[in-house]
Design a protein around this motif. Sequence first.
Motif, PDB file in Angstrom:
ATOM      1  N   ARG A  32     -44.755 -12.836 -35.964  1.00 40.57           N
ATOM      2  CA  ARG A  32     -45.224 -13.074 -37.511  1.00 40.57           C
ATOM      3  C   ARG A  32     -44.055 -13.859 -37.808  1.00 40.57           C
ATOM      4  NH1 ARG A  32     -48.105 -13.555 -42.581  1.00 40.57           N
ATOM      5  NH2 ARG A  32     -49.188 -12.086 -41.719  1.00 40.57           N
ATOM      6  N   SER A  42     -44.673 -14.922 -43.241  1.00 43.19           N
ATOM      7  CA  SER A  42     -45.387 -15.760 -43.381  1.00 43.19           C
ATOM      8  C   SER A  42     -45.985 -16.233 -42.859  1.00 43.19           C
ATOM      9  CB  SER A  42     -43.635 -16.843 -43.863  1.00 43.19           C
ATOM     10  OG  SER A  42     -44.413 -17.976 -44.767  1.00 43.19           O
ATOM     11  N   ASP A  43     -45.898 -17.019 -41.844  1.00 45.67           N
ATOM     12  CA  ASP A  43     -46.815 -17.423 -41.304  1.00 45.67           C
ATOM     13  C   ASP A  43     -46.992 -17.260 -39.933  1.00 45.67           C
ATOM     14  OD1 ASP A  43     -47.367 -20.043 -43.082  1.00 45.67           O
ATOM     15  OD2 ASP A  43     -46.230 -21.424 -41.574  1.00 45.67           O
ATOM     16  N   SER A 139     -45.701 -22.033 -34.951  1.00 41.68           N
ATOM     17  CA  SER A 139     -46.989 -21.580 -35.565  1.00 41.68           C
ATOM     18  C   SER A 139     -47.120 -22.842 -36.727  1.00 41.68           C
ATOM     19  CB  SER A 139     -46.178 -20.526 -36.564  1.00 41.68           C
ATOM     20  OG  SER A 139     -45.559 -21.142 -37.643  1.00 41.68           O
ATOM     21  N   THR A 141     -49.433 -25.657 -39.209  1.00 41.11           N
ATOM     22  CA  THR A 141     -50.586 -24.997 -40.206  1.00 41.11           C
ATOM     23  C   THR A 141     -51.079 -25.946 -41.446  1.00 41.11           C
ATOM     24  OG1 THR A 141     -48.780 -24.449 -41.839  1.00 41.11           O
ATOM     25  CG2 THR A 141     -49.587 -22.501 -41.488  1.00 41.11           C
ATOM     26  N   ILE A 159     -51.622 -23.168 -48.396  1.00 40.54           N
ATOM     27  CA  ILE A 159     -52.657 -23.392 -46.777  1.00 40.54           C
ATOM     28  C   ILE A 159     -53.783 -23.313 -46.189  1.00 40.54           C
ATOM     29  CG2 ILE A 159     -50.478 -23.665 -45.290  1.00 40.54           C
ATOM     30  CD1 ILE A 159     -51.081 -21.035 -44.392  1.00 40.54           C
ATOM     31  N   ILE A 163     -56.193 -20.937 -39.222  1.00 37.57           N
ATOM     32  CA  ILE A 163     -55.559 -21.490 -38.649  1.00 37.57           C
ATOM     33  C   ILE A 163     -55.495 -22.115 -37.557  1.00 37.57           C
ATOM     34  CG2 ILE A 163     -53.539 -20.719 -39.979  1.00 37.57           C
ATOM     35  CD1 ILE A 163     -53.604 -18.635 -37.705  1.00 37.57           C
TER      36      ILE A 163
END
Length: 182
Positions: A32, A42-43, A139, A141, A159, A163
Motif C-alpha cells: 500500500r 493510497s494506491d 502501483s 492505475t 481511477i 486495477i
Amino acid sequence: IPAENIKPIPPVASTAADTKQLRGLIRRLPFRTYTDGSNIPSDLTNLVFIGSSEAIERAFAASGWEPVDDLNAQTTYTTVRSIAEIQGYRRAPMSILLLNGVPPKYAYAKTLNTFSKRHHLRIFASQEMWQGQAVWSSSSTHDIGIGFSKKNKTFIHLIDTNIDNERAKVVNDLSLTGCVTG
C-alpha cells in the motif's frame, strides 16, 4: 503477428520450490502506498518487476511509456492549463506517493491525449533480490476522469477500480517489446 509465432512467456519460477520462495518474497513486500506529508493510504501495488534499472528503463521506453515530469510550480501550471484547455500533457506529473516511506524510483505514463484519462505507474525499489536480480514493486492505475476533493480543496484523479485490468495492460505492453523474459 501470426498466432503461430506468438510464444508464451516462460514463468519466472521454474520449480515448485522456486514458486514457494518467490511467493514468500512477494508477501514480504509492502503493498500500500501513502501520500507524502499527510500519510493517507493510497494506491495498492499490483506488479512486481525483477531486473536491473537499465532493463526497466529499456522495457518501458520500448513499450511507449514515458517518464513523467517532476511535480513543481511550472508543471502544476501546465497541468491546470491542459485541463482548462482540454489538451493533452503526455508527461504530466503525478502526485508523490511513498511505499515504506520512500518515493518511487520511476514514474511512467501512457496517455490517451488527455490529462484526465491516462495510464500511469510508479515503480519502487525494494531491498529484495530474486536469483541475483533486483526486485521492484509497482502501483499501476488507469485514470478515467478528474474530480474535485472538497475536503482537500484540490483536483483528484478518478481511477478505474479494477486495477487488474491495468496490470494486464502493463504486462501486455511490456510483453510485446520482447524485453520481458518471464
